[in-house]
Design a protein around this motif. Sequence first.
Motif, PDB file in Angstrom:
ATOM      1  N   ASN A  53      -4.502  79.622 -35.185  1.00  0.00           N
ATOM      2  CA  ASN A  53      -4.230  78.329 -34.565  1.00  0.00           C
ATOM      3  C   ASN A  53      -3.754  77.310 -35.603  1.00  0.00           C
ATOM      4  O   ASN A  53      -2.857  76.501 -35.333  1.00  0.00           O
TER       5      ASN A  53
ATOM      6  N   LEU B 110      -7.148  71.094 -32.841  1.00  0.00           N
ATOM      7  CA  LEU B 110      -6.355  70.037 -32.194  1.00  0.00           C
ATOM      8  C   LEU B 110      -5.768  70.549 -30.890  1.00  0.00           C
ATOM      9  O   LEU B 110      -5.314  71.684 -30.783  1.00  0.00           O
ATOM     10  N   SER B 111      -5.758  69.681 -29.906  1.00  0.00           N
ATOM     11  CA  SER B 111      -5.127  70.016 -28.641  1.00  0.00           C
ATOM     12  C   SER B 111      -3.616  69.869 -28.764  1.00  0.00           C
ATOM     13  O   SER B 111      -3.099  69.291 -29.724  1.00  0.00           O
ATOM     14  N   SER B 112      -2.914  70.381 -27.758  1.00  0.00           N
ATOM     15  CA  SER B 112      -1.454  70.278 -27.766  1.00  0.00           C
ATOM     16  C   SER B 112      -1.017  68.820 -27.751  1.00  0.00           C
ATOM     17  O   SER B 112      -0.069  68.432 -28.448  1.00  0.00           O
TER      18      SER B 112
ATOM     19  N   GLN C 125      -2.722  66.231 -28.912  1.00  0.00           N
ATOM     20  CA  GLN C 125      -3.012  65.631 -30.213  1.00  0.00           C
ATOM     21  C   GLN C 125      -1.981  66.049 -31.252  1.00  0.00           C
ATOM     22  O   GLN C 125      -1.547  65.224 -32.073  1.00  0.00           O
ATOM     23  N   ARG C 126      -1.582  67.337 -31.233  1.00  0.00           N
ATOM     24  CA  ARG C 126      -0.557  67.766 -32.181  1.00  0.00           C
ATOM     25  C   ARG C 126       0.756  67.030 -31.937  1.00  0.00           C
ATOM     26  O   ARG C 126       1.455  66.659 -32.882  1.00  0.00           O
TER      27      ARG C 126
END
Length: 585
Positions: free
Chosen positions: A331, A302-304, A306-307
């Motif tokens: 991660n 997950l990208s930042s 998306q998180r």
Amino acid sequence: MMSWLPIVVIVLAVAVASVRLCMPPRPPRVRLIALLVLQAAAAALLYFTLHPPPRALQADTLVIATGGASANAVAAIPAATHLRLPEAAVMREVPAVPDLATALRQHPGTRELVIVGDGLPARDRGTAMPAALRFIASPPPRGLVELHAPPLLVPGARFVVGSRVQGMSNVRVELLDPAGHRVDITTPDAAGRVHLAASTRDAGDTQFTLRVLDATGKVLDQLPVPVRVQAIVAPTLRLLAAAPGPELKYLQRWASDTGASLQTGIQVGGGVQLGDAPAALDAASLAKLDLLLLDERRLAALSSAQRGSIAGAMRGGLGVLVRMSGPLDANARRALREWGLNAGGGERTTMVKLPNVDSGDGNTSNESAALTIERFNLSTAGNDTVPLLHAADGSSIGGWRAVGQGRLGVLPVSDSYTLVLAGHAQRHAELWNDVLATLARPLPTAPLAALPAWGWANERNVLCGLPVRSQAIGADGKRSELLADPMAGNCSGWWPTQPGWHTLVAGQAQATMMLLDPAQARALHTQQMRDATFAIRGSDGPGNVIRVDAPGTRWPWLLAFILVSGLLWWLERRKPHSPAPAGAA
């Protein structure tokens, strides 16, 4: 307490009558004095007729026989008065009274109340009683004396029924489904308690059955168990995985069987994804989901942004489950820490046995083969987490924590599908139903969700927390409005007369409640009466002999009032003798 209003009215009436007598033409002086005295006497007698002076009585003991009381036990208690309630058997020289309140009104000098038998029914437990109260209970009932029915459920949910066996040894307790098939069986513990489990199917009201069996299989006692399953809007799930596998196949089958709407996105490498068209993990799309399922590799990828979107959606009510198919990398752990969950360990796996609930063939699961799955040694303790599932030995399997209005959970199980392959498809469904019920976006609170599952027919039931203008619909279709009493915590008294399923209605919301016939659940009903009577019991011994004030007798004052009033009437209307004319012969 003296009532001043009658005194004022009577004094004014006497004053007006006296003024009238004193006005010309006045009667002779002796006659006037007699009339005035008689008027005052009649007024005083009238007041004492309405409010006779209290008389002092020596307080005494009142014995009340209830259901299950023996004549010998009642007669053995020394007391001035022995009475019996309608539930008690007929006894010689022991008159019957309709209820306890009537008995106490008829004997205002009671200083001690002795209750003999099974205890007071609900009709009498709200009666004001003397401070000195004794309860001489009959022998405890034998059989199933407790019933802990499940709350309102959703389709597919697993539930537990609790009870307690009293006065019976070497017995087993079984739970039967509505078709009469055994779904669980167990033996009572040292305290006689049992817990049996099953799962629901479709929405609707059903009746399971608890039965106590002796060593030969003979039924010693049984109770109906109401199970209420409420239809709900099918949940919307999104399943994201980094690779296909058998676990995903059976998860999709489970979601289909539960009626859930499932969106899938399974990567197979080379930028190719199986399942539905890729959907963005943004606030708008996540707001439409009830549960988001990620494996550890999709979590780590997950990208930042998306998180951050998922964290905001969780605070708004979204449920998120991280399903482990392998160890968590750095991660993945970082993403969990950002969401407030610190995960330790998880590099090794061990086999763990699940609690036995249903063997899948309708027989007792306690005698079936062990249900084992693979668990990672993940630790989430110390992070305000709650166990997600439990193993047979009581240890936790995974955990979850609240994030705003939503929940975040981790399930360190990679092979729950083996339950299906081993013939335990129902246990697999129960496992995932528990996960869904724990983590998914919470459903709107139903106005009648706290309604008890059962009550008693032909007895007063107390229902609290009902909305205004709630109604009860009986098995015959008749409606009755339930009026809440603000002085009693907004609780309503309800006295249904028919056993079976009843419907409670509040606006557009409905809920059901099963009413049991006391004659069909004697041990349970008797034990409840005993417990409730012990709870209101006063001192165990007699109090000091005292004197109490009781209303005096009215008839002597009434008789005197009639005599004085009659004399006053005669004297007022008696004409004086006129002197004879002069010269008359």
